[in-house]
Design an enzyme around this catalytic site. Structure first.
Site, PDB file in Angstrom:
ATOM      1  N   GLU A 145     -18.487   5.589  25.397  1.00  0.00           N
ATOM      2  CA  GLU A 145     -18.433   5.478  27.143  1.00  0.00           C
ATOM      3  C   GLU A 145     -19.845   5.667  27.535  1.00  0.00           C
ATOM      4  O   GLU A 145     -20.169   6.715  28.315  1.00  0.00           O
ATOM      5  CB  GLU A 145     -17.513   6.455  27.574  1.00  0.00           C
ATOM      6  N   GLU A 183      -9.484   3.127  22.762  1.00  0.00           N
ATOM      7  CA  GLU A 183      -9.018   4.122  23.425  1.00  0.00           C
ATOM      8  C   GLU A 183      -8.047   3.539  24.343  1.00  0.00           C
ATOM      9  O   GLU A 183      -8.268   2.657  25.447  1.00  0.00           O
ATOM     10  CB  GLU A 183     -10.059   5.074  24.430  1.00  0.00           C
TER      11      GLU A 183
HETATM   12  O1  AHR Z   1      -9.371  10.299  25.099  1.00  0.00           O
HETATM   13  C1  AHR Z   1      -9.997  11.374  25.889  1.00  0.00           C
HETATM   14  C2  AHR Z   1     -11.389  10.880  26.850  1.00  0.00           C
HETATM   15  O2  AHR Z   1     -11.081   9.997  27.312  1.00  0.00           O
HETATM   16  C3  AHR Z   1     -12.323  10.566  25.640  1.00  0.00           C
HETATM   17  O3  AHR Z   1     -13.225  11.594  25.075  1.00  0.00           O
HETATM   18  C4  AHR Z   1     -13.182   9.848  26.324  1.00  0.00           C
HETATM   19  O4  AHR Z   1     -13.844   8.710  25.600  1.00  0.00           O
HETATM   20  C5  AHR Z   1     -12.482   9.041  27.376  1.00  0.00           C
HETATM   21  O5  AHR Z   1     -12.888   9.161  28.722  1.00  0.00           O
END
Ligand code: AHR
Length: 487
Positions: A173, A296
Site C-alpha cells: 500500500e 488483500e
Molecule cells: O489487513 C489489514 C490492513 O489492511 C493491512 O495491514 C493493510 O495493508 C490494509 O490496509
C-alpha cells in the site's frame, strides 16, 4: 428455477492454485497466540507453531502465505527478527494497537511455518521506511549460496542451504500506509528496488509491485506504463464493508437482512475491479505476462466488543462464507489475469479462516468454503454461464446464484452458492452429460457462526444433486455454498 450452462470447450486457462492463498500479518493475534504459541507452550506445537492451525491449513491445501504485512511490512526490519530470540530487538507495533513486538517470530520462524504447512512463502519487503540495501540483503540472506558476510549470518542461525524464496513484494500500500507515494514516484522506486534484488542459483525471483487501492485506475495505468516490464505481477486490495464509513463498518454478527444483501452486493464489486484493472493492464501487456494478485481481500467489520480496536478481531458467519464463494468464483473466472489472491487474514484477524482462544481453535464458515473449493487448484477453468433471478432488499439486489467450474483428471468441479437468505433454488445444468455426481455443502442461517462452545457450520455430504439420463439437477437450500463433482 435457475440454469447453469457449462461449456467445457471454452476456458480461460488454468486456475492458479495460488488464488487460494492466505495472508498473515504481525497484527493482533494472527501470528502471536494464533499461529505461533512458542516452543514452551502447553498448546500442542511443533517448534512453536500451533499444530491444530498447521493441520487445518494443510487440509485446505493452502498454497501460499503472505507475510509480514500489510502496513506492518513497511515498518519491519528483517534483521531485528533473526538470531537468538532473547536478543532480538523490541519495537512497538504502531500500526496495530501499539503493542510490543519482541520479534520472536521472524524470518526463520515464518519459513518454518510455511514448511510445516507445505506452502510457498510470499515475503513483502519494506519500501516505506526501509532501504534498497535492506531488501537486497534479505533476498541474499535467504537465497544465496555465496560465502558473504550476510550468508554467513544465515549459517550461524542454523541454516546452511538457501531457502530459495521466490515471491517478493516491493512495498505494501505504497499509496497509503506504505509511504503515501504518488504512482509516478512509486514506479521509479519499484524499478530501483527490483534492480538490486538478485536471482541466486536457479531461483528466479517473482517480483511483485504494489498495485492500486480499489478503483484507483490511474495507479494501475501509470505503474504499468512506467514499470510494467520490470515486474511479474502487481497487487490489488479490496475489502468488503457493510457500513458506509470506516468508523462504522457494521457488525460481523446480528446484522439485518438488508445489511446481509448490501454486503454481498459490495463483495461482488470485485468482478468490476478485476475486469477494469485487467483491461488497463491489457493495454500495456496484451500477452498477459504480468499477473494480477489480489493480496488483500475479505470482509472488514467493526471489531468484537471488548477487544482491542487495533487487533481487528471479528466473528465470521454464513454471510462471510457467501462472500468467499462470490469472490473465489470471480477469481476462477478471471484466471487468465488473476494469478494469486490472499485472504485477509488467516487467524483471528478480519475474515479469518481460523479463530483461537487459548488452546481452543475454531474453523470458520469461510474456512469450509476453502475446503469446498480446493479441487479448483491448478485445474482447467470451464466456462460457466449462470441464469437466475435476483434476490435482495431495497437497492441491494444481486443474482441469486453464483458459480464457477473447472476440470481436472476427467472430473468437473462446479462450485455454486445460493445467495438467498431464505429461499431454496432448483438449478438445471446444461452443456455436460454426466454419468454420476456427488457433492458437499456448507449451509446455515445467514447470521450463523461457529464459536468456541459450538460449531454448527461444517462441511456436510450434499444429497441435492440428481443425475437422470445424463441430465443434472441441483436443489440447493437457502444460504449455502456447494461443491459438486461430475463424472
Ligand atoms: O489487513 C489489514 C490492513 O489492511 C493491512 O495491514 C493493510 O495493508 C490494509 O490496509
Amino acid at each position: 428455477m435457475a440454469k447453469i450452462t457449462l461449456n467445457p470447450a471454452r476456458s480461460k486457462g488454468t486456475i492458479n492454485k495460488n488464488i487460494y492463498g492466505h495472508f498473515s500479518e504481525h497484527l493482533g493475534r494472527c501470528i502471536y497466540q494464533g499461529f505461533f504459541v512458542g516452543k514452551d507452550s502447553q498448546i500442542p506445537n511443533v517448534n512453536g507453531m500451533r499444530t491444530a492451525a498447521v493441520e487445518a491449513m494443510k487440509h485446505i491445501k493452502a498454497p501460499v502465505l503472505r507475510w509480514p504485512g500489510g502496513c506492518f511490512a513497511d515498518e519491519y526490519h528483517w534483521e531485528d527478527g533473526i538470531g537468538p530470540q532473547e536478543q532480538r530487538k523490541r519495537m512497538v507495533n504502531t500500526n496495530w494497537g501499539y503493542v510490543v513486538e519482541d520479534n520472536s517470530f521472524g524470518t526463520h520462524e515464518f519459513l518454518e511455518l510455511c514448511d510445516q504447512i507445505g506452502c510457498e512463502p510470499y515475503i513483502n519487503a519494506n519500501v516505506g521506511s526501509g532501504t534498497v540495501r535492506e531488501m537486497a540483503e534479505w533476498v541474499e540472506y535467504l537465497n544465496s549460496e555465496g560465502d558473504s558476510t550476510v550468508v554467513r549470518k544465515r549459517w550461524e542461525n542454523g541454516r546452511k542451504e538457501p531457502f530459495n524464496v521466490r515471491y517478493w513484494g516491493v512495498g505494501n500500500e505504497s499509496w497509503g500506509c506504505g509511504g503515501n507515494m504518488r504512482p509516478e514516484y512509486y514506479a521509479d522506486e519499484f524499478r530501483r528496488y527490483q534492480t538490486f534484488c538478485r536471482n541466486y542459483g536457479d531461483n528466479k525471483l517473482y517480483r511483485i509491485a504494489c498495485g492500486p487501492n480499489v478503483a484507483d485506475y490511474n495507479w494501475t495505468d501509470v505503474l504499468m506504463e512506467r514499470a510494467g516490464k520490470f515486474m511479474d505481477a502487481l497487487t490489488l486490495h479490496y475489502y468488503t464493508l457493510c457500513g458506509d464509513e470506516w468508523a462504522h463498518k457494521g457488525a460481523a454478527t446480528g446484522f439485518s437482512k438488508s445489511d446481509f444483501y448490501k454486503t454481498l452486493v459490495r463483495a461482488s464489486r470485485m468482478k468490476e475491479l478485476v475486469e477494469n484493472h485487467s483491461k488497463i493492464m491489457d493495454k500495456h501487456d496484451p500477452e498477459k505476462r504480468v499477473g494480477l494478485i489480489v493480496d488483500e481481500w475479505g470482509a472488514w467489520y467493526d471489531v468484537e466488543e471488548g477487544t482491542n480496536p487495533g487487533f481487528l478481531y471479528q466473528q465470521n458467519s454464513m454471510r462471510d462464507a457467501l462472500i468467499a464463494a462470490i469472490t473465489l468464483n470471480i477469481f476462477n473466472q478471471n484466471c487468465d489475469r488473476v494469478v494469486m489472491a490472499n485472504l485477509a487474514q488467516t487467524v483471528n484477524v478480519l475474515q479469518a479462516v481460523i479463530l483461537t482462544e487459548g488452546d481452543k481453535l475454531v474453523l470458520t464458515p469461510t474456512y469450509h468454503v476453502f475446503d469446498l473449493y480446493k479441487n479448483h487448484q491448478d485445474a482447467r477453468e470451464v466456462d460457466c454461464f449462470v441464469e437466475s433471478g435476483m434476490v435482495g432488499e431495497d437497492q441491494w439486489q444481486i443474482g441469486k446464484i453464483t458459480a464457477s467450474a473447472s476440470e481436472k483428471d476427467g472430473v468437473i468441479t462446479l462450485t455454486v452458492a445460493n445467495l438467498s437468505a431464505d429461499e431454496g433454488e432448483t438449478i438445471t445444468l446444461e452443456g455436460v452429460c454426466a454419468k454420476e455426481a456427488c457433492g458437499r455443502i456448507v449451509k446455515g442461517e445467514m447470521g450463523q457462526y461457529n464459536d468456541f462452545d459450538a460449531s454448527p457450520i461444517a462441511v456436510e455430504a450434499f444429497d441435492g444433486v440428481k443425475v437422470e439420463d445424463g441430465k443434472v439437477t441441483i436443489t440447493l437450500p437457502a444460504c449455502c455454498v456447494a461443491s459438486i463433482e461430475l463424472r
